[in-house]
Design a protein around this motif. Structure first.
Motif, PDB file in Angstrom:
ATOM      1  N   LEU A 265       0.822  -1.208   0.000  1.00 36.06           N
ATOM      2  CA  LEU A 265       0.000   0.000   0.000  1.00 36.06           C
ATOM      3  C   LEU A 265       0.860   1.263   0.000  1.00 36.06           C
ATOM      4  O   LEU A 265       0.519   2.258  -0.640  1.00 36.06           O
ATOM      5  N   LYS A 269       0.952   4.276  -2.990  1.00 38.09           N
ATOM      6  CA  LYS A 269       0.885   5.725  -2.773  1.00 38.09           C
ATOM      7  C   LYS A 269       2.079   6.432  -3.408  1.00 38.09           C
ATOM      8  O   LYS A 269       1.941   7.543  -3.937  1.00 38.09           O
ATOM      9  N   GLN A 272       1.432   6.600  -7.104  1.00 35.59           N
ATOM     10  CA  GLN A 272       0.445   7.634  -7.397  1.00 35.59           C
ATOM     11  C   GLN A 272       1.052   9.022  -7.276  1.00 35.59           C
ATOM     12  O   GLN A 272       0.734   9.918  -8.067  1.00 35.59           O
ATOM     13  N   VAL A 335      -6.843   6.610  -6.466  1.00 34.37           N
ATOM     14  CA  VAL A 335      -7.550   5.816  -5.465  1.00 34.37           C
ATOM     15  C   VAL A 335      -6.897   4.444  -5.369  1.00 34.37           C
ATOM     16  O   VAL A 335      -6.423   3.905  -6.369  1.00 34.37           O
ATOM     17  N   ALA A 336      -6.867   3.887  -4.172  1.00 34.10           N
ATOM     18  CA  ALA A 336      -6.442   2.496  -3.989  1.00 34.10           C
ATOM     19  C   ALA A 336      -7.663   1.679  -3.584  1.00 34.10           C
ATOM     20  O   ALA A 336      -8.478   2.122  -2.776  1.00 34.10           O
ATOM     21  N   ASP A 509     -12.181   9.488   2.840  1.00 39.32           N
ATOM     22  CA  ASP A 509     -10.809   9.568   2.308  1.00 39.32           C
ATOM     23  C   ASP A 509     -10.528   8.475   1.287  1.00 39.32           C
ATOM     24  O   ASP A 509      -9.427   7.912   1.235  1.00 39.32           O
ATOM     25  N   ASN A 512      -6.814   9.012  -2.394  1.00 35.85           N
ATOM     26  CA  ASN A 512      -5.509   9.210  -1.762  1.00 35.85           C
ATOM     27  C   ASN A 512      -4.959  10.606  -2.043  1.00 35.85           C
ATOM     28  O   ASN A 512      -4.420  11.272  -1.159  1.00 35.85           O
ATOM     29  N   GLN A 513      -5.078  11.029  -3.292  1.00 33.03           N
ATOM     30  CA  GLN A 513      -4.623  12.354  -3.680  1.00 33.03           C
ATOM     31  C   GLN A 513      -5.121  12.643  -5.082  1.00 33.03           C
ATOM     32  O   GLN A 513      -5.558  11.739  -5.801  1.00 33.03           O
ATOM     33  N   GLN A 521       6.188  11.317   0.511  1.00 38.04           N
ATOM     34  CA  GLN A 521       6.017   9.942   0.983  1.00 38.04           C
ATOM     35  C   GLN A 521       6.735   9.734   2.318  1.00 38.04           C
ATOM     36  O   GLN A 521       7.797  10.308   2.566  1.00 38.04           O
TER      37      GLN A 521
END
Length: 531
Positions: A265, A269, A272, A335-336, A509, A512-513, A521
Motif C-alpha cells: 500500500l 501511494k 500515485q 484511489v487504492a 478519504d 488518496n490524492q 512519501q
C-alpha cells in the motif's frame, strides 16, 4: 544572292508555306508562349516563395509519413480479452466514457534482463503495476484506481489466444498472476469480474518504458520524508524533493520496502505520487500541446508499449491523448482499492467490504470521487432493476432452491446479537444456508451480491424490507451478504424511512490524492539512512 539572303528567303518561305511543317512550327511557338508566358513574367521573389512553399509541403508530407509509420510500427498488440464476453458496447474513443487498464510488466526479456533472469518472470510475466484509468464522457474527470499486486482474487476461465490453450478458473490467487499464463486479456477479464465494469482498452509497459519516459520529460520530482536506501531496488534518495529519471525513476516505482511500513500500500501511494508529479509537469510545460515534444514522447512510449487491437493505431492514441490535455488536475483522482489482510495469509490482501463494493458501485454510477455529492448521470446498467421483470413473451426463469443459497449477515450495526435476529428471519423465509459475523461499523445497511445472485439478493432484500436502491453488485462476494448498519438496529423489517432510499456513502478519504496535490512519501523506518 549570298548565302545569308538565301537563308532568310528560305525561312520566309517556310513560315509562309502551308502544310504540316508550317503548322507544327507555328503551333510549337504558340504553345511555348501559352504555357511559359505567365511563369516567365513572374517576379523573382514570387518564384522563390513558390518554390519554398512547395518544398515545405513536400517535406511536411514526408516527415508526417515517416513519423506515422515509425510510431505505427513501434506498437505491439495483443487481444483485449481471453474468453470473457463483453456485456456492453465498446466505448467511443473520441466521445464516450473509457476505462483503460494500465499494466506494468515484470518481464525480463530484452533490455529488461538487467533486472533479473527469465526465471524471475514466467510465461507472459506478471503485472508489476495494475491501475484502471477511468475517463469521464465529458472529459472533465479521470479516476485512477490502483490494485495491490498482493490482492487475492478469483481469476476466471481464460484462453491463450496465441496458443489456443485453455486455463481453468482459479480462486484466491494474487491478482498480478492473472496475465502470466493466458496473457494480458486474462488480466482484463479478471478486473471486469472483480469490479463489474468493462475495460475498453489496455496499455502494458515494461521496465524500460519507465526509464525512457522519465528521461524524455527531463526527470520527475518526488518527495520523501527521510533519506532512504533500499538495496533490493537500489533506490537511494535524500530527504525532501528530488528529480528522478532513468534507473532511479524505475527504482522509485519498483521498490517494495522503501515507503510506509514496507508493504504494497505504501508502494501504491508512492506510484500515485510519481504519476501526479508527472501529470503536473506535462501540463505545466504544455507538452500535450507541443507537437515536437509529443512526437519524442510518443516514440519512446510506443517502443515499449503493448496495447489491444482497438488501441493499436496512432490516430486512436492521439485521440485519447487529446482528450486528456484540458482536464483540470484537481479532478484527476488517485484511489487504492480498499483492502484488509487476508484471513488465510496476513501477508496477502483481500477487498475490504463494504468499502470495496461501495467504490465499484460509485464508479459504475459515474460518481465524482473528488465530490461525491455532485449530480451524476447514471449509466443504463445502473438505473435498471437488478432483477428485471419478465415480459409477456419472456420465458420465466426456473425457481431456485432457497435452502441452498449462501446468505451471510455482517453485523455492522454496533448492537450485539443483531446478526442472529436477521438470520432467524432469513431462515423463517426459507434461506437456511446462512452465516453471520461481526463487521466494521457502518451507517447504511446494504445487500451485496456476487455474480449470478441478483435474483436471490432481490428476494432477500424484499424479505427484510430493504429497498432495491440498497442492493449493490459485489463480484468479490460469494452469494448474498446482508450488511446491517446502524440504521437497522431493531426488528426484521428495514422500514420505509431507514435508508432514505439512497445508496451507501463512499468510505471516507477514498481518494488518496489528486494530481494537483504535492505529497511527500513517508519513508520506511527500517530503511532510513542515518548520518
Amino acid at each position: 544572292m549570298g548565302p545569308g539572303g538565301d537563308a532568310r528567303d528560305n525561312e520566309a518561305d517556310q513560315s509562309a508555306r502551308p502544310g504540316p511543317v508550317s503548322r507544327h512550327a507555328s503551333g510549337g511557338a504558340v504553345g511555348a508562349a501559352r504555357h511559359l508566358g505567365p511563369l516567365h513574367g513572374m517576379p523573382l521573389w514570387l518564384k522563390a516563395v513558390t518554390g519554398v512553399v512547395a518544398l515545405v509541403l513536400v517535406a511536411a508530407i514526408v516527415f508526417g509519413g515517416f513519423w506515422f509509420f515509425r510510431l505505427q510500427n513501434n506498437i505491439s498488440k495483443s487481444p483485449l480479452n481471453a474468453g470473457g464476453e463483453n456485456t456492453e458496447a465498446a466505448g467511443n474513443d473520441a466521445t464516450g466514457r473509457l476505462q483503460i487498464l494500465i499494466l506494468g510488466s515484470d518481464t525480463r526479456d530484452g533490455k529488461n534482463a538487467e533486472y533479473g533472469t527469465a526465471d524471475d518472470s514466467t510465461g507472459y510475466g506478471k503485472s508489476d503495476v495494475m491501475m484502471l484509468m477511468d475517463i469521464s464522457e465529458d472529459n472533465k474527470r479521470v479516476n485512477v484506481i490502483s490494485f495491490p499486486r498482493d490482492l487475492l482474487v478469483d481469476i476466471p476461465d481464460c484462453k491463450d489466444k496465441k496458443t489456443g490453450r485453455d486455463y481453468p478458473a482459479r480462486t484466491g490467487v494474487m491478482i498480478n498472476e492473472a496475465m502470466s499464463e493466458a496473457g494480458i486479456g486474462c488480466a482484463v477479464d479478471t478486473v471486469n469480474k472483480l469490479t463489474g465494469m468493462q475495460v475498453d482498452h489496455f496499455m502494458m509497459a515494461d521496465f524500460n518504458a519507465v526509464k525512457e519516459l522519465s528521461n524524455a520529460v527531463g526527470g520527475v520530482e518526488v518527495c520523501i520524508s527521510d533519506a532512504v536506501y533500499d538495496p533490493d531496488s537500489r533506490l537511494r534518495l535524500p530527504a525532501g524533493t528530488s528529480s528522478v529519471q532513468g534507473d532511479m525513476a524505475l527504482a522509485f516505482l519498483r521498490t517494495r520496502h522503501a515507503f510506509a511500513d514496507g508493504g504494497d500500500l505504501g508502494r501504491i501511494k508512492a506510484q500515485q505520487g510519481f504519476l501526479s508529479s508527472l501529470t503536473r509537469k506535462i501540463k505545466d510545460e504544455g507538452t500535450l500541446s507541443d507537437p515536437a515534444r509529443m512526437l519524442k514522447i510518443a516514440d519512446v512510449v510506443t517502443q515499449n508499449l503493448t496495447v489491444d487491437e482497438g488501441l493499436a493505431s496512432v490516430p486512436t492514441l492521439l485521440t485519447i491523448g487529446n482528450r486528456l490535455k484540458d482536464i483540470d488536475i484537481s479532478k484527476v483522482a488517485f484511489v487504492a482499492v480498499p483492502t484488509t489482510p487476508a484471513p488465510v495469509d496476513p501477508n496477502r490482501l483481500v477487498i475490504a467490504e463494504p468499502a470495496g463494493a461501495q467504490l465499484f458501485s460509485a464508479l459504475r454510477k459515474n460518481v465524482d470521487l473528488t465530490d461525491p455529492n455532485a449530480p451524476t448521470t447514471p449509466s443504463p446498467s445502473d438505473t435498471a432493476s437488478p432483477s428485471p421483470a419478465p415480459t409477456e413473451t419472456a420465458t420465466p426463469a426456473p425457481p431456485y432452491n432457497k435452502a441452498i443459497q449462501p446468505v451471510t449477515v455482517a453485523n455492522g450495526s454496533g448492537v450485539n446479537g443483531r446478526a442472529q435476529e436477521i438470520v432467524q428471519a432469513l431462515v423463517a423465509g426459507g434461506f437456511t444456508q446462512t452465516g453471520q459475523f461481526l463487521a466494521q461499523p457502518v451507517t447504511k445497511t446494504a445487500v451485496y451480491y456476487g455474480n449470478g445472485f441478483a435474483d436471490v439478493a432481490a428476494d432477500v432484500a424484499a424479505l427484510l424490507g430493504i429497498p432495491a436502491t440498497l442492493m449493490i453488485p459485489a463480484p468479490g462476494v460469494s452469494g448474498v451478504q446482508v450488511y446491517v448498519g446502524s440504521d437497522f438496529t431493531t426488528g426484521t423489517a428495514y422500514g420505509a424511512g431507514a435508508g432514505g432510499g439512497t445508496a451507501p456513502a463512499l468510505p471516507k478519504d477514498i481518494v488518496n490524492q489528486t494530481a494537483g496535490d504535492k505529497v511527500c512519501q513517508q519513508a520506511n523506518p527500517e530503511l532510513i539512512v542515518r548520518k
